[in-house]
Design an enzyme around this catalytic site. Structure first.
Site, short mmCIF file in Angstrom:
data_model
loop_
_atom_site.label_atom_id
_atom_site.label_comp_id
_atom_site.label_asym_id
_atom_site.label_seq_id
_atom_site.Cartn_x
_atom_site.Cartn_y
_atom_site.Cartn_z
N ASP A 63 5.45 2.96 0.34
CA ASP A 63 5.09 1.56 0.05
C ASP A 63 6.19 0.59 0.49
OD1 ASP A 63 2.94 2.79 -1.22
OD2 ASP A 63 3.85 2.63 -3.20
N GLU A 291 -6.61 -1.20 -2.72
CA GLU A 291 -5.37 -1.69 -3.31
C GLU A 291 -4.44 -2.17 -2.21
OE1 GLU A 291 -3.71 1.56 -5.50
OE2 GLU A 291 -3.26 2.75 -3.72
#
Length: 523
Positions: A63, A291
């Site tokens: 991420d 997401e």
């Protein structure tokens, strides 16, 4: 369909894992070059420990978020590493680079959990109906930070989730507790000295669901917006927004006060933002498999682009994009689908895939997208994971390699992610002769947890196609445009990460008429 080509021929001195010439075949003679590309192995398990962190480069990345401060690009990430090597050493790992290719691990942005998280958590628990007792020792997760520069100040929006389950008065464990997004600021990323500004937003229930669950198959989310995966944008007119959300009810766009970087108030549900993307029945489905939102504005096209991660992260993760002329949407895919209302987002930009001579990559999503003004190029960065069950690697799917890829723009204004990772290969013109020969082509057609593999095609000297494709091709050297069966390909260069030894090659990338990326590489 507009496709993009990347190319040249040379070789590197070094070898790497997962490459090699099949037994009984001779390696094609390759013209040598003075370009010295990356040689580090994709299997970093032998140096994954905390003691060897100075050798990580892009190993143990998950991420990522990237910005630039002075001569350096800085990358911040989730607390995640092979074998949990980071555990006990702080939170939100970060590294830096001058060229987006070679990265130096710097350490952790935070050493301790900000005290406001526990205080806010227990204050909210006390307001529940019926009130719940405080949690004395919360179990935290540190996820998906966002780094952004605003008028000389660097903002780090960070996610802290509370893993403890909500325990009802009947002592039954139900939904896990909520998540929080906080903010810290600094004027100098190299100092790693942060001033914490406290909470920005938290996961909020909306009364549609209780925190009870009807067994393990009940996934109707308790919270309206799940307060994780923040990203930040400042519009050309100076408005600032936080985009966040994961699974529960879709993606929220939250307007910020430009002075504080926070919402003006959080007194009602409307204060938590407006949904700008969902998946499926957005009015009734409380478990939407999307997401990691990221919005960028491209002034050359006049569109806002909303990048999304679809599906579970270990294997199936894939990246989608939609666009709008208005930051608030609605956002539409390349097929005209209204993503704000729940349509599937197309194009598919990344997907589990495999070229020859390497196990391939899965879990390629949760991206950061940015433009380097000095290079005049756009970039995509995310993690990639090795597939499950790679021989000789324990828990191979837990190997998380940071990936930086160039983004190209089609003539009709859609982004395409490069099929090979960025290696700063020099930009040089390609000739028609360079294009002749054998290629591997992959269509990133969406299939849940399925890796797309390559087929062999040939560009013949008489401008016909061979192998798995039939038809014709042509090339206009003056504008560096290749056409295959009437479709345009734009030309650049790339590093063949799968070759042994690694070398420069030609690749192409583009978007098919049905919204799937097509990736190709010269063999």
């Amino acid at each position: 369909m507009i496709l993009i080509i990347i190319g040249a021929l040379s070789c590197s001195e070094d070898d790497t894992s997962f490459t090699g010439i099949p037994e009984g075949e001779e390696e094609e003679e390759i013209e040598e070059s003075d370009f010295d590309g990356p040689t580090y192995s994709d299997d970093y398990t032998s140096m994954a420990s905390w003691a060897e962190r100075s050798s990580w480069n892009l190993a143990n990345v998950h991420d990522p978020s990237i910005t630039k401060d002075g001569d350096y690009f800085y990358m911040y990430q989730t607390d995640a590493s092979y074998g949990n090597a980071h555990a006990g050493n702080g939170h939100f790992p970060y590294r830096r680079s001058t060229d987006l290719v070679n990265w130096d691990f710097q350490g952790m942005a935070f050493q301790n959990v900000p005290s406001w998280v526990k205080d806010s958590l227990n204050s909210l628990r006390a307001q529940m109906d019926p009130p719940l007792d405080p949690i004395e020792n919360p179990n935290y997760g540190f996820w998906a930070p966002e780094i952004a520069e605003v008028n000389g100040t660097y903002r780090l929006y960070y996610s802290i989730v509370v893993h403890n389950p909500i325990i009802g008065n009947d002592n039954t464990e139900y939904w896990t507790e909520r998540a929080f997004i906080g903010l810290a600021e600094t004027n100098d990323l190299s100092s790693n000295q942060w001033e914490d500004k406290g909470m920005v937003v938290n996961s909020v229930p909306d009364g549609r669901e209780t925190y009870t669950r009807n067994g393990g198959g009940d996934w109707s989310g308790y919270f309206k917006f799940n307060a994780i995966d923040p990203s930040f944008i400042e519009t050309p007119n100076g408005e600032q927004y936080l985009i966040y959300g994961s699974w529960h009810s879709g993606i929220s766009l939250l307007k910020l006060d430009p002075t504080t970087g926070k919402p003006t108030e959080l007194n009602s549900l409307e204060d938590y933002g407006t949904r700008i993307a969902g998946r499926g029945d957005v009015n009734n489905n409380r478990w939407q498999a999307l997401e990691a939102p990221e919005i960028i504005y491209n002034e050359e096209t006049g569109y806002y682009y909303l990048f999304l991660a679809y599906d579970e992260l270990s294997v199936a993760y894939n990246t989608r994009v939609a666009r709008s002329e208005n930051i608030k949407g609605p956002y539409f895919g390349i097929d005209g689908g209204n993503v704000t209302n729940g349509a599937e987002a197309f194009p598919v930009l990344t997907h589990p895939y495999k070229f020859d001579n390497q196990p391939g990559w899965v879990g390629i999503s949760h991206c950061t997208v940015f433009k380097d003004e000095a290079l005049g190029k756009w970039f995509y960065s995310s993690q990639g994971r090795l597939p499950e069950g790679v021989p000789g690697i324990n828990a191979s799917n837990a190997v998380m390699m940071g990936q930086v890829r160039e983004i190209y723009w089609t003539a009709d204004g859609w982004p395409v992610v490069a099929p090979e990772r960025y290696a700063a290969v020099p930009d040089e013109a390609v000739t028609e002769e360079d294009l002749l020969g054998n290629w591997e082509q992959i269509t990133l057609q969406y299939e849940y947890r399925t890796m797309q593999t390559s087929v062999d095609i040939v560009l013949n000297e008489n401008h016909t196609l061979g192998g798995a494709l039939s038809g014709s091709w042509s090339f206009d050297e003056s504008v560096q445009i290749l056409q295959i069966n009437g479709n345009d390909f734009i030309i650049d260069k790339a590093w063949d990460w799968e070759a042994s030894p690694r070398r420069t090659t030609i690749t192409y990338a583009g978007i098919s008429n049905n919204g799937y990326s097509i990736w190709g590489k010269k063999s």
